[in-house]
Design an enzyme around this catalytic site. Structure first.
Site, mmCIF file in Angstrom:
data_model
loop_
_atom_site.group_PDB
_atom_site.id
_atom_site.type_symbol
_atom_site.label_atom_id
_atom_site.label_comp_id
_atom_site.label_asym_id
_atom_site.label_seq_id
_atom_site.Cartn_x
_atom_site.Cartn_y
_atom_site.Cartn_z
ATOM 1 N N THR A 18 -6.039 3.278 -4.702
ATOM 2 C CA THR A 18 -5.523 4.181 -5.733
ATOM 3 C C THR A 18 -4.695 3.426 -6.764
ATOM 4 O OG1 THR A 18 -5.517 6.042 -4.202
ATOM 5 C CG2 THR A 18 -4.070 6.207 -6.114
ATOM 6 N N GLU A 77 -5.415 9.583 9.415
ATOM 7 C CA GLU A 77 -3.993 9.562 9.803
ATOM 8 C C GLU A 77 -3.693 10.527 10.949
ATOM 9 O OE1 GLU A 77 -1.023 9.049 6.934
ATOM 10 O OE2 GLU A 77 -2.043 7.197 6.392
ATOM 11 N N ASP A 124 0.875 -1.177 0.000
ATOM 12 C CA ASP A 124 0.000 0.000 0.000
ATOM 13 C C ASP A 124 0.907 1.220 0.000
ATOM 14 O OD1 ASP A 124 -2.363 1.618 0.351
ATOM 15 O OD2 ASP A 124 -1.828 1.838 2.451
ATOM 16 N N SER A 125 0.301 2.385 -0.253
ATOM 17 C CA SER A 125 1.059 3.633 -0.181
ATOM 18 C C SER A 125 1.508 3.941 1.249
ATOM 19 C CB SER A 125 0.198 4.774 -0.707
ATOM 20 O OG SER A 125 -1.014 4.842 0.021
ATOM 21 N N TYR A 145 -0.660 8.435 -2.238
ATOM 22 C CA TYR A 145 -0.690 8.308 -3.689
ATOM 23 C C TYR A 145 -1.944 8.978 -4.275
ATOM 24 C CZ TYR A 145 2.897 4.510 -3.669
ATOM 25 O OH TYR A 145 4.033 3.752 -3.558
ATOM 26 N N GLY A 146 -2.995 9.084 -3.471
ATOM 27 C CA GLY A 146 -4.322 9.414 -3.991
ATOM 28 C C GLY A 146 -4.467 10.789 -4.601
ATOM 29 N N CYS A 179 -4.262 -1.221 -1.993
ATOM 30 C CA CYS A 179 -4.345 0.232 -2.131
ATOM 31 C C CYS A 179 -5.347 0.520 -3.235
ATOM 32 C CB CYS A 179 -2.959 0.780 -2.504
ATOM 33 S SG CYS A 179 -2.945 2.562 -2.871
ATOM 34 N N CYS A 206 -11.050 2.891 -0.622
ATOM 35 C CA CYS A 206 -9.702 3.228 -0.162
ATOM 36 C C CYS A 206 -9.512 2.491 1.155
ATOM 37 C CB CYS A 206 -9.587 4.742 0.034
ATOM 38 S SG CYS A 206 -8.149 5.282 0.997
ATOM 39 N N THR A 207 -8.325 1.942 1.343
ATOM 40 C CA THR A 207 -8.120 1.050 2.490
ATOM 41 C C THR A 207 -8.125 1.777 3.839
ATOM 42 O OG1 THR A 207 -5.750 1.138 2.024
ATOM 43 C CG2 THR A 207 -6.962 -0.758 1.179
ATOM 44 N N HIS A 208 -8.092 3.109 3.820
ATOM 45 C CA HIS A 208 -8.251 3.844 5.081
ATOM 46 C C HIS A 208 -9.710 3.901 5.540
ATOM 47 C CE1 HIS A 208 -4.223 5.543 4.382
ATOM 48 N NE2 HIS A 208 -4.256 6.047 5.595
#
Lengths: 265, 265
Positions: free
Chosen positions: A76, A154, A10-11, A43-44, A74, A188-190
């Site tokens: 993105t 984050e 992932d980023s 990255y997004g 990821c 998105c994985t977040h």
């Protein structure tokens, strides 16, 4: 008896929400490598060209470390670089987030109206929309870029009922709510970490979590499962990653990552 | 008659708020290079080691392009990498944000209580606090990391009275407000775009803008001024940078940037 090695990247830390689900099912690997490109995250908000360049380096690193199959954890990269990666790395299985989540959303929807949330690059690329309409051209897809979601996660704005995150969700989700979607892909994985806020804005709507769908796709019979040992790699400070990893893994699992220089790959 | 070349760099678009002020005063240069590291932005959430590595590449690029003096138009680099950069590039004038803004705050304060806003890396480093207390050890410094400020600016949450940005300011500025600071350093080049929100939370407080202070320091007599031509360089898509530049430059100045590969430097 070696069962082989799975690479996941992932980023940054977001892909750990996918790893978390992979570690909850039997998988036919006894070694899992996780790489988070924390030195170049996010990255997004970058161009497709840059995302492809970074993702190629990420895959090269995992191959060099011995990965025999790679999960692109990821949204993105899955949206913006999948075709290029498949062309370049055509002798290794690569699984992205788009196909599995699009199929899950197609199964879940009753009214055919599907929302897609993602980074700017993911939504601009249109990969989810194309995949959904390849399954059923009558699906109505409402796509919304949510660039503030990753920083909110984050930087710790995920406390219960945080008013800043609630207001941001209300703003970003307005079109999907008004459009009557009954199913929404967290592209998105977040975003699984914002699921309570998203669910509050969209009561009764089915949320599709990339990690859960990939884990279902990768699960093997119990008898062929390995007991995977996980190794973590990052491109910035490993201590910061190790401290935050638990939030995304949803466990007190001890993480000790190794820093590497991704620009060399 | 050549008057020489000034280099200016930032992790992305934020440094344009500094360039904007530099172009408002007479400067002794007829060529100005601006580099925004848009392919690796943001720097503020990265480790000191990574920030130093990236900043070294940024300086190398500007030197190779002909810069004879360099303005570090990035609060994070100024705080985290200044000593290393001065050691490595000891034959070229390097101006960061810390000294000029600390001196301006020291002049402005009446009660000796000074707030500092910055990225996580800037506040963790403590450079502003050290510089202020080197000027006057009795200054009380209240430092607050504001990591959501950059994404709020970059993702367009700067509309008049935006409630999300207002709530974020209230939260981040609470300690400084309660502590009674009469002067606050906007320690990141994005933050001038949030000045109306910050001023609303801190009525009567003097806000110190890095760009204005650097421009004062660099201004020369009118008769030795050049009429600088500006060249823009970025490390990600130039069209996206060119579209957003006006917001930060505060003008309709036409920007046409050139993309370069910063990892080569």
């Amino acid at each position: 008896l070696s069962k082989g090695c799975l690479g996941v990247f992932d980023s940054g830390v977001g892909g750990l929400t996918v790893l978390r689900e992979l570690l909850n099912v039997p998988i036919a690997y006894d070694r899992v490598l996780y790489f988070g490109d924390t030195g170049r995250v996010p990255y997004g908000s970058r161009s497709a060209e840059t995302i492809i360049q970074y993702a190629r380096q990420d895959v090269h690193f995992l191959l060099e470390m011995g990965a025999e199959e790679i999960i692109i954890a990821c949204g993105t990269v899955s949206a913006a670089a999948m075709d290029d990666l498949r062309r370049e790395f055509d002798d290794i299985p690569l699984t992205g987030m788009i196909e599995v989540s699009a199929r899950a959303a197609a199964r879940a929807t009753q009214n055919g109206i599907i929302g897609v949330l993602g980074t700017q690059a993911t939504i601009r690329n249109g990969a989810y929309q194309r995949q959904l309409q390849a399954i059923n051209r009558d699906f109505r897809v409402i796509s919304t870029p949510c660039p503030l979601f990753v920083p909110l996660v984050e930087y710790g704005f995920t406390g219960e009922n945080d008013p800043i995150t609630r207001l941001t969700c209300q703003r970003y989700l307005e079109d999907i709510r008004a459009g009557g979607a009954d199913t929404v892909i967290l592209g998105c994985t977040h975003y699984p970490l914002l699921a309570p806020f998203i669910a509050e804005c969209l009561p009764g709507v089915t949320l599709i979590n990339n990690g859960i769908e990939v884990a279902k796709a990768l699960a093997c019979p119990e008898e062929s499962a390995g007991a995977p040992r996980v190794e973590y790699f990052v491109s910035d400070d490993s201590a910061a990653f190790d401290r935050n990893a638990g939030i995304f893994l949803g466990s007190s699992r001890q993480v000790r990552s190794t820093r590497i220089d991704i620009e060399r790959y």
